[in-house]
Design an enzyme around this catalytic site. Structure first.
Site, short mmCIF file in Angstrom:
data_model
loop_
_atom_site.label_atom_id
_atom_site.label_comp_id
_atom_site.label_asym_id
_atom_site.label_seq_id
_atom_site.Cartn_x
_atom_site.Cartn_y
_atom_site.Cartn_z
N ASP A 473 0.95 -1.25 0.16
CA ASP A 473 -0.06 0.05 0.00
C ASP A 473 0.83 1.07 0.04
OD1 ASP A 473 -2.41 -1.16 0.13
OD2 ASP A 473 -2.91 -0.65 2.07
N ASP A 794 -4.24 -2.58 4.84
CA ASP A 794 -4.82 -2.08 6.30
C ASP A 794 -6.38 -1.92 6.19
OD1 ASP A 794 -5.17 -0.15 4.37
OD2 ASP A 794 -3.81 1.42 5.43
N ASP A 798 -9.03 -5.03 2.08
CA ASP A 798 -7.94 -5.55 1.52
C ASP A 798 -7.94 -6.96 1.94
OD1 ASP A 798 -6.55 -3.41 0.39
OD2 ASP A 798 -5.78 -2.64 2.67
#
Length: 1168
Positions: A473, A794, A798
């Site tokens: 990310d 997070d 996801d």
């Protein structure tokens, strides 16, 4: 109304005793009542709440709590609630006792064979054949009875039993400490889980276990609900209840339609407040656990007591009783009807190895089978040769007749041969291997905690060492996640820094302050710094914090605005989600009209704007052409500086007609743009270096983000993910999908294979894109090796990608419960550099196991050949059973400790990853193993056949059955051990390095063990006597033994000189499963998958395989850690299958999984 009257009966003070029970502790609801309320869903539940309590606030009054202020933070009151309604904790299942573990360790086939042999040997040694016939049995036992040595015959059997006991205790102790460590880790994960509740009007974060009935809890996107409750107020709340019902669709919750929130379910969207109505064993998840027997017996007792009270209380209330009966019936089928078959199925499932074995486990299993087969063959041949030799010599050469009274003597010989055979087998099987794996993993996990990696699944730690790709990310992992507004476009002007408030028209300023303060979660705040000179603390969503910080920079305050329009006065909220990429809030204006504030990704929101405020704060038309201009002149330059651009807009609705609020596209459209702001999220200073290390280590880092492509590209360049002059791709989600899908819209692996190798940045991606990319890379078979992918995440969305990846990293600080649940490792500091540490530890585990293998296999090769040839030539193994066991078990156990605890070094990051297909034993290692084996065998055979001449001692060859230990054989044993000790130092390096002492003092365990083993060896030789078949040696003999041992180090240098590339003939061993097998496995996914190695062995050797493959059994750690994917994790893994059944009665099916897949401790964690 009849109903109403009926249900209100229970609160009339009719008979005295009836009254006390319902008002236990002065609360207006009993435990049973709340339990039965939580059984209901939807309209039914709503009706029940209205009948019994009027509305939710009536329920709050009964529970003596305030919907806005929450409970008073009064310890006595909280304790009283725990007494009456139970605490939010599900008691874990009892761990296995030490004795159970001992019993499990005894199940090992090789040990059982040894025990049987030892017991037979013991029994025979006590049987003395009648004296006179022993002559007739021939000189077979020549001198056996001399010097009363017969009495000592029992020693060997006893010694073998003793060493077996040692092994079993060591194994059991290891398993026990493993279990304990695991529980410690588990409880640490549990303690870290907190939940937001309101007490005394303050928002507090309390540990999940401290929640009580009556608490007012704040639920928000990404939460895992820790208790059951009824919704008081919600904004656009959607819940994933698949863990309880198997329905994969998200359920919309609202206070006026379906207010029931259940523990163990996930909040997928929106936010709200609920009053907690059931905790611990009384919550929905708790009830299921109790049914599964995870709750201890005391809970059952409590339940019984509770039931009796409830029974007395409800005798008059037939309705409530019926209700309870219905619940009981609903719950019943779980146990009876389906329980049996589900359990069967689960048992089957549990016994079949998990399809996705970790890479290392697969290689080790295969290797163990290969070694085990070889050992089995060798030991069988040894026994056959010994028996034939004996039979031919005795009955053919000497022409004797088998006499009945001689049978015990002959049997004793056969037992001796059998013991030698088993000894060869014991030495051949690397007993210490599973131990080395266990120790190495457990040690690494402990140390990784210090490096901010909280490992949830043990094998993730080793898989990480093989990672070839990391999909990361951007926000919070590569960047600091401390966002600030640095540029803005307000009233036709582009400001490169925060404008002075005086330069802005009051109208724009006022609109902007209102739009930001109201249209953000009220839980997001900016608090004063904790210590002087520090930065203000950002609480809540970081993007919103940046906007609130912007308001403060404009010398205004958001708090008064929020106090003027509190959260419950908000008319309608469309919360942020990954599809909308915007958030909107509607408020009622004093004139009866409505105003909608909206904020979101600029390119998405600007498309919905038809006006924009000019410098005087007046709206002017905003045409598509103006928008394109703005994108070019304002948004792209901001994005190229690595800023996230957010558009803030509003719209007024007249009082005359109220729009249809459910038609979101209609409502959030025709907006007037107030401002576009550029938010900077600086790259973490240590990230570029960490990414450089990854690239040097052969790991490709890809950035997957929801941000605008220009922002993403700018940040990727700052991090070093993309370098100028490289051939790379940066794609947006849409373009990515266009490239990988065919005309029918299906994803094609060939198309994906053209995209992913060059892809470095995937921007504006949805969670599905992330999952598609990860799956595509893992399934791809292009390139020389298959990819091992790690993913960071997070957000709730996801989850699927984290689960699919070989290793999923969740963020410990910013991560939602859902993400943590799906992950293998939690980064406690949310920092990318911790991932690099994980790679280092993972490679270290791999190398530690290779080092151990190199050492272990040298011992095995030498010991097997010595025992085998010795037995064939001299009818007696030069290394006795007990000595073999000492070499095998103690040295193995110690060596695995010594070599498995080597600390990692930076140099581990200088080589390419091994990947899935690289064999465990490389050519270099094979060269080392065979090279050292040659040296050791030469020495031992020289000693065996001419040693007595060299040392001028009696020969130990052809000694009779119970003769005393000879110096000759003691020297051989001692030399053998000395060579192993020095070879252990050689084994510290596996890539052909010359300096084997490098960093030896940084590992105190290693030094201690080498010296300790040496000390014990002295004791065994000098004082071991008969049990160890040793006799004391002189100083000179000791020095010779040491001299030969040190020769190992010199020989190691000689071997290092030989270039491996010249030795084409060496074969590597311990390959990972090949590509074709992979496809086999995938085909077998639905059926019972048989481990590849087992499939090979189907031909009758399966029993042996079970024994030899102690790896499987002893690597229980790994499975224990797998089980830790707590209750919901386990259940959610199967929910996708269940969702097709769409049947609530299937409740039992998902929940039975827990027996095999989930460890109740962890479940307690997620509930408590």
């Amino acid at each position: 109304m009849g109903d109403m009257a009926n249900s209100s009966i229970e609160f009339h003070p009719k008979p005295q005793q009836q009254r006390e029970a319902p008002h236990a502790g002065g609360f207006g609801c009993t435990l049973a009542e709340l339990r039965s309320l939580m059984e209901l869903r939807g309209a039914e539940a709503l009706q029940k709440v209205q009948e019994a309590y009027g509305d939710v606030s009536g329920l709050c009054r009964r529970l003596k709590t305030s919907p806005t202020e929450g409970l008073a933070n009064n310890a006595n009151d909280l304790e009283k609630r725990r007494q009456i309604y139970g605490q939010n904790f599900i008691p874990p299942k009892q761990p296995k006792t030490f004795l159970q573990l001992v019993w499990e360790a005894l199940q090992d086939v090789t040990l059982i064979i040894l025990e049987v042999a030892a017991i037979v040997s013991l029994g025979l040694s006590f049987y003395a054949p009648p004296g006179e016939e022993s002559e007739a049995c021939g000189n077979v036992s020549a001198g056996a009875e001399d010097e009363g040595e017969a009495e000592a015959g029992w020693i060997e059997g006893a010694a073998i039993l003793l060493s077996v006991t040692c092994v079993v205790l060591v194994t059991a102790f290891n398993d026990w400490s493993k279990e304990r460590q695991f529980r410690g880790l588990q409880s640490r994960i549990e303690q870290e889980q907190r939940f937001s509740v309101i007490r005394d009007g303050q928002l507090l974060q309390v540990p999940v276990a401290a929640l009580v009935v009556g608490d007012i809890a704040q639920v928000k996107y990404g939460d895992l609900l820790p208790a059951d409750g009824v919704l008081i107020q919600g904004n656009d709340l959607k819940i994933d209840e698949s863990s309880l019902t198997g329905e994969s669709d998200h359920v919309r919750k609202s206070a006026d339609k379906d207010p029931m929130l259940l523990s163990g379910t996930h909040v997928m969207e929106g936010s709200g407040r609920m009053v907690v109505t059931a905790v611990g064993v009384n919550s929905q998840t708790g009830i299921i656990f109790t049914l599964l027997g995870a709750g201890g017996e005391e809970e059952e007792k409590k339940d019984k007591k509770g039931k009796q009270q409830d029974g007395a209380m409800e005798s008059s209330q037939t309705k409530a009783k019926k209700q309870d009966g219905a619940v009981a019936m609903e719950m019943q089928p779980l146990k009876s009807a389906e329980g049996g078959e589900t359990e069967e199925r689960e048992k089957k499932k549990a016994s079949v190895p998990k399809k996705e074995k970790s890479v290392l486990q697969g290689k080790l299993t295969k290797l163990a089978v290969q070694i085990g087969k070889a050992g089995l063959v060798m030991s069988a041949i040894t026994v056959i040769i010994l028996v034939l030799y004996f039979v031919i010599e005795t009955f053919v050469v000497d022409g004797r007749v088998w006499l009945a009274e001689c049978t015990p003597v002959y049997v004793q010989y056969f037992v001796k041969f059998f013991i030698i055979g088993v000894t060869v087998l014991v030495v051949a099987v690397p007993e210490g291997l599973p131990l080395a794996v266990t120790i190495s993993l457990a040690y690494s996990v402990k140390k990784m905690m210090r490096d901010n990696n909280l490992v949830r699944h043990l094998d993730a730690c080793e898989t990480m060492g093989n990672a070839t790709a990391i999909c990361s990310d951007k926000t919070g992992t590569l960047t600091t996640n401390r966002m600030t507004v640095v540029q803005s476009y307000l009233g036709d002007t582009h400001y490169k820094e925060v404008p002075a408030p005086s330069t802005l028209t009051p109208k724009i300023l006022d609109l902007l302050v209102h739009a930001i303060s109201i249209n953000s979660a009220y839980t997001t705040k900016i608090l004063p710094p904790e210590k002087e000179g520090a930065l203000p603390r950002q609480v809540g969503n970081k993007t919103e914090c940046a906007l609130l910080g912007f308001v403060l920079d404009l010398k205004r305050d958001f708090q008064p605005v929020r106090e003027q329009i509190p959260e419950d006065k908000l008319y309608k909220v469309y919360t942020f989600n990954s599809v909308r990429k915007s958030m909107s809030t509607v408020i009622r204006m004093p004139d009866g009209g409505f105003r909608l504030f909206s904020k979101g990704a600029s390119e998405i929101l600007l498309k919905k704007c038809t006006n924009i405020l000019n410098s005087n704060g007046e709206p002017r038309g905003f045409r598509p052409r103006d928008r394109d201009d703005m994108v070019k002149k304002i948004i792209e330059p901001m994005a190229c500086d690595g800023l996230r651009t957010i558009c803030i807009a509003y719209r007024d609705f007249p009082a005359a007609q109220e729009p249809d609020w459910d038609n979101e596209n209609e409502v959030v459209g025709d907006l007037t743009c107030i401002a576009v702001v550029g938010i900077e999220d600086p790259v973490r200073p240590e990230v570029p270096e960490a990414i450089r290390k990854c690239q040097r280590a052969g790991i490709t880092v890809r950035m997957v983000t929801g941000d605008n492509i220009n922002t993403a590209r700018a940040i990727a360049a700052k991090c070093g993910i993309i370098q100028p002059g490289e051939d790379f791709l940066c794609l947006e989600g849409k373009e990515f999908n266009r490239r990988i899908r065919n005309e029918k819209g299906e994803i094609e692996q060939e198309r994906l294979d053209k995209v992913w190798p060059k892809l470095r940045v995937l921007a504006r991606s949805s969670p599905t894109d992330k999952h598609t990319l990860v799956k595509g890379i893992i399934d791809s078979s292009t390139g020389e090796q298959r990819q091992v992918v790690a993913v960071t995440g997070d957000g709730t969305n996801d989850g699927p990608a984290l689960k699919k990846a070989d290793v999923g990293f969740a963020m410990g600080i910013a991560g939602t419960d859902v993400a943590k649940e799906a992950s293998d490792i939690i980064l406690t500091d949310d920092n990318f550099t911790s991932i690099v540490k994980a790679v280092m530890w993972g490679r270290n585990v791999y190398d530690s196991i290779s080092k151990f293998l190199q050492f272990q296999l040298t011992v095995n090769v030498v010991a097997v050949i010595v025992a085998f040839t010795g037995a064939c030539i001299t009818q007696d193994s030069p290394l006795k059973a007990v000595q073999m066991l000492w070499v095998n078990l103690i040295m193995d156990t110690f060596a695995s400790l010594a070599l498995a605890t080597e600390p990692p070094t930076e140099s581990l990051l200088l080589r390419k990853p091994y990947g899935r297909d690289k064999p465990l034993i490389s050519r270099t290692m094979m060269k080392n193993i065979l090279g050292h084996a040659v040296y050791q065998l030469t020495i031992i055979f020289t000693l065996l056949f001419v040693g007595e001449l060299f040392f001028d001692i009696d020969s130990g060859r052809n000694a009779p059955l119970h003769s005393p230990p000879s110096e000759h054989y003691t020297i051989i044993f001692n030399t053998f051990v000395m060579m192993q000790l020095f070879n252990e130092i050689n084994a510290r390096k596996i890539h052909g390095e010359r300096n084997v002492f490098h960093g030896i003092f940084s590992n105190p365990i290693f030094c201690t063990i080498v010296l300790g083993t040496f000390a014990i060896q002295i004791v065994i030789v000098q004082f071991g006597g008969k049990p160890f078949s040793c006799c004391p040696l002189s100083t000179e003999q000791w020095l010779w033994c040491l001299f030969v041992g040190v020769g190992e180090l010199v020989w190691g240098q000689v071997i290092a000189t030989i270039p491996t590339s010249q030795l084409k003939c060496l074969k590597e061993a311990g390959h990972g499963p090949g590509k074709d097998e992979m496809t086999d496995e995938e085909l077998a996914e639905g059926e019972e998958e048989i481990d590849h190695a087992e499939r090979e062995l189907r031909r009758g050797q399966i029993l042996w395989f079970r024994g030899l493959n102690r790896i499987q059994t002893q690597m229980e750690v790994v499975s224990t850690f797998k089980r830790s994917g707590s209750f919901q994790g386990a259940v959610r893994r199967r929910s996708s299958v269940l969702s097709q059944l769409h049947d609530v009665t299937n409740l039992s099916t998902p929940t039975h999984v827990i027996l095999s897949a989930a460890n109740p401790t962890s479940a307690a964690g997620s509930e408590s």
